[in-house]
Design a protein around this motif. Structure first.
Motif, PDB file in Angstrom:
ATOM      1  N   LYS A 176      47.712  20.449  12.425  1.00 52.82           N
ATOM      2  CA  LYS A 176      48.881  21.367  13.003  1.00 52.82           C
ATOM      3  C   LYS A 176      49.980  21.051  12.272  1.00 52.82           C
ATOM      4  O   LYS A 176      51.081  21.719  12.255  1.00 52.82           O
ATOM      5  CB  LYS A 176      49.146  20.904  14.671  1.00 52.82           C
ATOM      6  N   ASN A 177      50.354  20.066  11.446  1.00 51.75           N
ATOM      7  CA  ASN A 177      51.315  19.637  10.706  1.00 51.75           C
ATOM      8  C   ASN A 177      51.211  18.936   9.454  1.00 51.75           C
ATOM      9  O   ASN A 177      51.136  17.735   9.367  1.00 51.75           O
ATOM     10  CB  ASN A 177      52.280  18.418  11.698  1.00 51.75           C
ATOM     11  N   PRO A 178      50.979  19.916   8.566  1.00 50.59           N
ATOM     12  CA  PRO A 178      50.413  19.575   7.234  1.00 50.59           C
ATOM     13  C   PRO A 178      51.302  18.890   6.412  1.00 50.59           C
ATOM     14  O   PRO A 178      50.443  17.751   5.721  1.00 50.59           O
ATOM     15  CB  PRO A 178      50.314  20.847   6.557  1.00 50.59           C
ATOM     16  N   THR A 179      52.493  18.802   6.611  1.00 46.78           N
ATOM     17  CA  THR A 179      53.455  17.869   5.785  1.00 46.78           C
ATOM     18  C   THR A 179      53.526  16.289   6.463  1.00 46.78           C
ATOM     19  O   THR A 179      53.995  15.496   5.757  1.00 46.78           O
ATOM     20  CB  THR A 179      54.790  18.240   5.557  1.00 46.78           C
ATOM     21  N   LEU A 180      53.198  16.198   7.656  1.00 50.47           N
ATOM     22  CA  LEU A 180      53.152  15.207   8.418  1.00 50.47           C
ATOM     23  C   LEU A 180      54.426  14.357   8.353  1.00 50.47           C
ATOM     24  O   LEU A 180      54.752  13.469   8.415  1.00 50.47           O
ATOM     25  CB  LEU A 180      52.240  14.102   7.868  1.00 50.47           C
TER      26      LEU A 180
END
Length: 220
Positions: A176-180
């Protein structure tokens, strides 16, 4: 625990239309939707507990939740969220000295509503001068309409009324949040006041819908 008034999240959940959520539940089915929601709630509870405990000198009581709802990688998800929070505090979100309120439960008798806000204090966001603020921690990848209204509701509990509102998105899910990376959403005082006004409208409708209710079971 029972309280004389509904909680903020209960009012918003019942009175704010959410067609997207309805469509999603129909798509995945009621059973799967409940499983996903319970899992997200368990992760969110633990992330809140771990992060907010870092800000106080006492131990915040661990909220009740069903361990069975935790995913197998819950420890990893919580550790990712911890790193996101620590990185955020290094540059984009600074907590200044002075009054700091953490996990504060409030009953607003004039409005006939109650709730618990995550944070209130003097916060500097994106390097701007610190302002008296209300902040809410979320584990969703983006802030939703309901989150902004919820923040406006909590602002009504505070004295003095905050100069700004901040939604802190700490989403530990790589899919959901690839860059974290954590995200910040900042509301100016006029924007926050508009959200407070929206909540008052929802609250009025709730009380008109339930004129006879006198006791509510409370959970954040």
């Amino acid at each position: 625990m029972f309280v004389p008034y509904p909680r903020v999240t209960q009012v918003i959940g019942e009175m704010l239309p959410n067609d997207e959520l309805v469509r999603w539940k129909r798509k995945v089915g009621a059973k799967e939707a409940k499983r996903i929601a319970n899992e997200a709630s368990a992760v969110g509870t633990l992330v809140h507990y771990r992060i907010l405990n870092k800000l106080v000198k006492y131990e915040i009581p661990l909220p009740r939740f069903d361990v069975k709802n935790c995913p197998k990688n819950v420890k990893t998800l919580c550790e990712i969220a911890d790193v996101q929070w620590d990185e955020l505090k290094k540059s984009k979100f600074k907590i200044k000295r002075g009054r700091l309120e953490v996990e504060k439960f409030t009953i607003e008798h004039d409005l006939k509503v109650c709730g618990t806000y995550d944070l209130a204090g003097n916060f500097s966001v994106f390097g701007a001068p610190a302002k008296w603020s209300v902040a809410d921690l979320k584990t969703s990848p983006v802030a939703r309409e309901s989150h902004f209204i919820q923040l406006g509701a909590y602002a009504l509990f505070m004295d003095p009324y905050p100069e700004q509102g901040v939604i802190i998105s700490v989403c530990p899910y790589p899919e959901k949040n690839p860059t974290l990376e954590a995200k910040l959403y900042v509301l100016s005082k006029p924007e926050l006041q508009e959200r407070s006004k929206q909540f008052k409208g929802l609250l009025k409708g709730f009380h008109e819908k339930h004129p006879g209710l006198k006791k509510f079971k409370y959970s954040k």
